[in-house]
Design a protein around this motif. Structure first.
Motif, PDB file in Angstrom:
ATOM      1  N   ASN A 172      96.911  96.843  -8.755  1.00  0.00           N
ATOM      2  CA  ASN A 172      96.031  95.705  -8.969  1.00  0.00           C
ATOM      3  C   ASN A 172      94.620  96.108  -8.537  1.00  0.00           C
ATOM      4  O   ASN A 172      94.413  97.184  -7.973  1.00  0.00           O
ATOM      5  CB  ASN A 172      96.530  94.471  -8.208  1.00  0.00           C
ATOM      6  N   TYR A 173      93.671  95.230  -8.805  1.00  0.00           N
ATOM      7  CA  TYR A 173      92.266  95.537  -8.568  1.00  0.00           C
ATOM      8  C   TYR A 173      91.669  94.539  -7.570  1.00  0.00           C
ATOM      9  O   TYR A 173      92.227  93.472  -7.330  1.00  0.00           O
ATOM     10  CB  TYR A 173      91.508  95.499  -9.890  1.00  0.00           C
ATOM     11  N   PRO A 174      90.500  94.875  -6.978  1.00  0.00           N
ATOM     12  CA  PRO A 174      89.885  93.956  -6.007  1.00  0.00           C
ATOM     13  C   PRO A 174      89.699  92.542  -6.546  1.00  0.00           C
ATOM     14  O   PRO A 174      89.868  91.562  -5.823  1.00  0.00           O
ATOM     15  CB  PRO A 174      88.544  94.632  -5.699  1.00  0.00           C
ATOM     16  N   VAL A 175      89.360  92.420  -7.834  1.00  0.00           N
ATOM     17  CA  VAL A 175      89.170  91.089  -8.405  1.00  0.00           C
ATOM     18  C   VAL A 175      90.486  90.301  -8.411  1.00  0.00           C
ATOM     19  O   VAL A 175      90.499  89.078  -8.231  1.00  0.00           O
ATOM     20  CB  VAL A 175      88.564  91.177  -9.822  1.00  0.00           C
ATOM     21  N   ASP A 176      91.611  91.016  -8.621  1.00  0.00           N
ATOM     22  CA  ASP A 176      92.928  90.362  -8.574  1.00  0.00           C
ATOM     23  C   ASP A 176      93.217  89.861  -7.166  1.00  0.00           C
ATOM     24  O   ASP A 176      93.675  88.724  -6.967  1.00  0.00           O
ATOM     25  CB  ASP A 176      94.032  91.343  -8.994  1.00  0.00           C
ATOM     26  N   GLU A 177      92.974  90.722  -6.203  1.00  0.00           N
ATOM     27  CA  GLU A 177      93.224  90.344  -4.814  1.00  0.00           C
ATOM     28  C   GLU A 177      92.339  89.175  -4.391  1.00  0.00           C
ATOM     29  O   GLU A 177      92.796  88.260  -3.685  1.00  0.00           O
ATOM     30  CB  GLU A 177      92.993  91.537  -3.881  1.00  0.00           C
ATOM     31  N   GLU A 178      91.082  89.204  -4.831  1.00  0.00           N
ATOM     32  CA  GLU A 178      90.168  88.126  -4.445  1.00  0.00           C
ATOM     33  C   GLU A 178      90.683  86.761  -4.913  1.00  0.00           C
ATOM     34  O   GLU A 178      90.750  85.803  -4.140  1.00  0.00           O
ATOM     35  CB  GLU A 178      88.781  88.384  -5.058  1.00  0.00           C
ATOM     36  N   MET A 179      91.067  86.686  -6.185  1.00  0.00           N
ATOM     37  CA  MET A 179      91.556  85.409  -6.690  1.00  0.00           C
ATOM     38  C   MET A 179      92.916  85.073  -6.087  1.00  0.00           C
ATOM     39  O   MET A 179      93.211  83.913  -5.798  1.00  0.00           O
ATOM     40  CB  MET A 179      91.644  85.428  -8.214  1.00  0.00           C
ATOM     41  N   GLY A 180      93.743  86.099  -5.893  1.00  0.00           N
ATOM     42  CA  GLY A 180      95.038  85.871  -5.265  1.00  0.00           C
ATOM     43  C   GLY A 180      94.896  85.258  -3.885  1.00  0.00           C
ATOM     44  O   GLY A 180      95.612  84.315  -3.528  1.00  0.00           O
ATOM     45  N   ARG A 181      93.963  85.768  -3.122  1.00  0.00           N
ATOM     46  CA  ARG A 181      93.751  85.230  -1.769  1.00  0.00           C
ATOM     47  C   ARG A 181      93.245  83.785  -1.821  1.00  0.00           C
ATOM     48  O   ARG A 181      93.583  82.968  -0.955  1.00  0.00           O
ATOM     49  CB  ARG A 181      92.774  86.118  -0.997  1.00  0.00           C
ATOM     50  N   GLN A 182      92.430  83.474  -2.817  1.00  0.00           N
ATOM     51  CA  GLN A 182      91.957  82.103  -2.965  1.00  0.00           C
ATOM     52  C   GLN A 182      93.128  81.157  -3.249  1.00  0.00           C
ATOM     53  O   GLN A 182      93.202  80.058  -2.691  1.00  0.00           O
ATOM     54  CB  GLN A 182      90.922  82.017  -4.090  1.00  0.00           C
ATOM     55  N   LEU A 183      94.040  81.588  -4.098  1.00  0.00           N
ATOM     56  CA  LEU A 183      95.201  80.756  -4.422  1.00  0.00           C
ATOM     57  C   LEU A 183      96.126  80.602  -3.217  1.00  0.00           C
ATOM     58  O   LEU A 183      96.644  79.514  -2.960  1.00  0.00           O
ATOM     59  CB  LEU A 183      95.957  81.355  -5.611  1.00  0.00           C
ATOM     60  N   VAL A 184      96.320  81.688  -2.479  1.00  0.00           N
ATOM     61  CA  VAL A 184      97.172  81.631  -1.289  1.00  0.00           C
ATOM     62  C   VAL A 184      96.568  80.696  -0.244  1.00  0.00           C
ATOM     63  O   VAL A 184      97.279  79.963   0.448  1.00  0.00           O
ATOM     64  CB  VAL A 184      97.390  83.043  -0.708  1.00  0.00           C
ATOM     65  N   ALA A 185      95.230  80.703  -0.144  1.00  0.00           N
ATOM     66  CA  ALA A 185      94.571  79.806   0.804  1.00  0.00           C
ATOM     67  C   ALA A 185      94.798  78.345   0.436  1.00  0.00           C
ATOM     68  O   ALA A 185      94.865  77.473   1.308  1.00  0.00           O
ATOM     69  CB  ALA A 185      93.080  80.116   0.858  1.00  0.00           C
ATOM     70  N   MET A 186      94.923  78.069  -0.859  1.00  0.00           N
ATOM     71  CA  MET A 186      95.198  76.704  -1.309  1.00  0.00           C
ATOM     72  C   MET A 186      96.636  76.300  -0.999  1.00  0.00           C
ATOM     73  O   MET A 186      96.909  75.165  -0.609  1.00  0.00           O
ATOM     74  CB  MET A 186      94.973  76.591  -2.826  1.00  0.00           C
ATOM     75  N   ASP A 187      97.571  77.239  -1.214  1.00  0.00           N
ATOM     76  CA  ASP A 187      98.994  76.955  -1.015  1.00  0.00           C
ATOM     77  C   ASP A 187      99.714  78.270  -0.732  1.00  0.00           C
ATOM     78  O   ASP A 187      99.848  79.115  -1.617  1.00  0.00           O
ATOM     79  CB  ASP A 187      99.584  76.284  -2.265  1.00  0.00           C
ATOM     80  N   GLY A 188     100.160  78.424   0.516  1.00  0.00           N
ATOM     81  CA  GLY A 188     100.832  79.657   0.910  1.00  0.00           C
ATOM     82  C   GLY A 188     102.101  79.941   0.141  1.00  0.00           C
ATOM     83  O   GLY A 188     102.597  81.070   0.137  1.00  0.00           O
ATOM     84  N   ARG A 189     102.637  78.917  -0.541  1.00  0.00           N
ATOM     85  CA  ARG A 189     103.883  79.124  -1.294  1.00  0.00           C
ATOM     86  C   ARG A 189     103.672  79.932  -2.571  1.00  0.00           C
ATOM     87  O   ARG A 189     104.643  80.264  -3.253  1.00  0.00           O
ATOM     88  CB  ARG A 189     104.514  77.773  -1.626  1.00  0.00           C
ATOM     89  N   VAL A 190     102.411  80.247  -2.898  1.00  0.00           N
ATOM     90  CA  VAL A 190     102.158  81.081  -4.077  1.00  0.00           C
ATOM     91  C   VAL A 190     102.910  82.406  -3.957  1.00  0.00           C
ATOM     92  O   VAL A 190     103.527  82.883  -4.919  1.00  0.00           O
ATOM     93  CB  VAL A 190     100.646  81.330  -4.245  1.00  0.00           C
ATOM     94  N   LEU A 191     102.870  83.021  -2.786  1.00  0.00           N
ATOM     95  CA  LEU A 191     103.568  84.294  -2.578  1.00  0.00           C
ATOM     96  C   LEU A 191     105.077  84.115  -2.706  1.00  0.00           C
ATOM     97  O   LEU A 191     105.760  84.914  -3.351  1.00  0.00           O
ATOM     98  CB  LEU A 191     103.221  84.858  -1.199  1.00  0.00           C
ATOM     99  N   THR A 192     105.587  83.046  -2.099  1.00  0.00           N
ATOM    100  CA  THR A 192     107.021  82.769  -2.182  1.00  0.00           C
ATOM    101  C   THR A 192     107.441  82.526  -3.615  1.00  0.00           C
ATOM    102  O   THR A 192     108.505  82.978  -4.054  1.00  0.00           O
ATOM    103  CB  THR A 192     107.377  81.544  -1.319  1.00  0.00           C
ATOM    104  N   THR A 193     106.598  81.812  -4.362  1.00  0.00           N
ATOM    105  CA  THR A 193     106.933  81.482  -5.747  1.00  0.00           C
ATOM    106  C   THR A 193     107.020  82.736  -6.600  1.00  0.00           C
ATOM    107  O   THR A 193     107.912  82.863  -7.442  1.00  0.00           O
ATOM    108  CB  THR A 193     105.901  80.509  -6.328  1.00  0.00           C
ATOM    109  N   ALA A 194     106.105  83.673  -6.412  1.00  0.00           N
ATOM    110  CA  ALA A 194     106.147  84.923  -7.178  1.00  0.00           C
ATOM    111  C   ALA A 194     107.457  85.661  -6.920  1.00  0.00           C
ATOM    112  O   ALA A 194     108.106  86.152  -7.848  1.00  0.00           O
ATOM    113  CB  ALA A 194     104.954  85.801  -6.819  1.00  0.00           C
TER     114      ALA A 194
END
Length: 249
Positions: free
Chosen positions: A11-33
């Protein structure tokens, strides 16, 4: 971004940046994946045990082991699997990582979900479309809006498959945290992407006319958990996604 959610390195820095924003909104994003991957593995195992030997997986993403073909061919070495994605980066990884058993076949085609005829034409070079096929749409349809014909596209693909074929899919939902889901949708929209989180009833519509496999449309980690892989309960509430499998009569 999905690769980043799963702890991968492709993945790329831009992916991580948006991923972290989504995780900050709802930590279950990681669990859902992770729950999505576990659902795919359980559903593939169940389908193979029912005698399915052909799979068409659309929206594959960067391969993550064990992938669908490894589950299916681990049970039935003669299983034939076609992966499809519209991302050329996925193609590069797929060519390096998707290795079939000698008895079966594993192929990759580059096409967009909105091009069902192109997908079917490519799949027909590997799969016998006169025999049952399991159509796998895991964590894909919530990126396809109603206005883009999400229901019609699924119908067009399933109509091309014979009786005895199956539809297996997982889908994100905003039913449990509607305010967070709205913010996430706005984040995607700001980056030119669609996030069409649907309700249980809206997910059930994809299966109209098909014979549902018990337990029907369920929270993804509640779909046949006895079959194996399952993400541990984090205590943060239900995983915001549904999964189901149904048979074409």
């Amino acid at each position: 971004m999905y690769d980043w959610f799963l702890g991968g390195k492709d993945n790329y820095p831009v992916d991580e940046e948006m991923g972290r924003q989504l995780v900050a909104m709802d930590g279950r994003v990681l669990t859902t994946a992770r729950a999505n991957r576990a659902f795919m593995q359980r559903a593939t195992r169940w389908l193979t045990e029912q005698g399915v030997r052909q799979f068409l997986d659309i929206g594959t993403g960067i391969p993550t082991e064990p992938n669908l073909h490894q589950i299916a061919q681990g049970i039935a070495p003669d299983a034939r699997v076609v992966y499809c994605d519209n991302d050329p980066i996925v193609l590069a990884h797929a060519e390096a990582l998707l290795r079939s058993t000698p008895q079966g076949a594993t192929e990759y085609i580059q096409a967009d979900f909105r091009e069902p005829e192109k997908i079917l034409e490519g799949a027909a070079r590997v799969l016998d479309l006169d025999r049952p096929v399991a159509l796998s749409l895991v964590a894909l349809l919530h990126f396809i809006a109603d206005e883009d014909g999400a229901y019609d596209l699924v119908d067009r693909l399933m109509r091309a498959l014979p009786p005895g074929s199956y539809l297996m899919l997982s889908h994100g939902t905003g039913e449990f945290t509607p305010e967070t889901a709205q913010r996430a949708a706005e984040l995607y929209e700001a980056r030119g992407m669609t996030l069409a989180l649907r309700t249980r009833a809206e997910v059930e519509r994809f299966f109209d006319g098909y014979e549902m496999v018990a337990p029907g449309v369920a929270v993804i980690d509640h779909w046949k958990p006895e079959l194996g892989e399952r993400v541990p309960d984090t205590g943060e509430g239900p995983t915001p996604g549904y999964g189901a499998v149904a048979r074409k009569r």
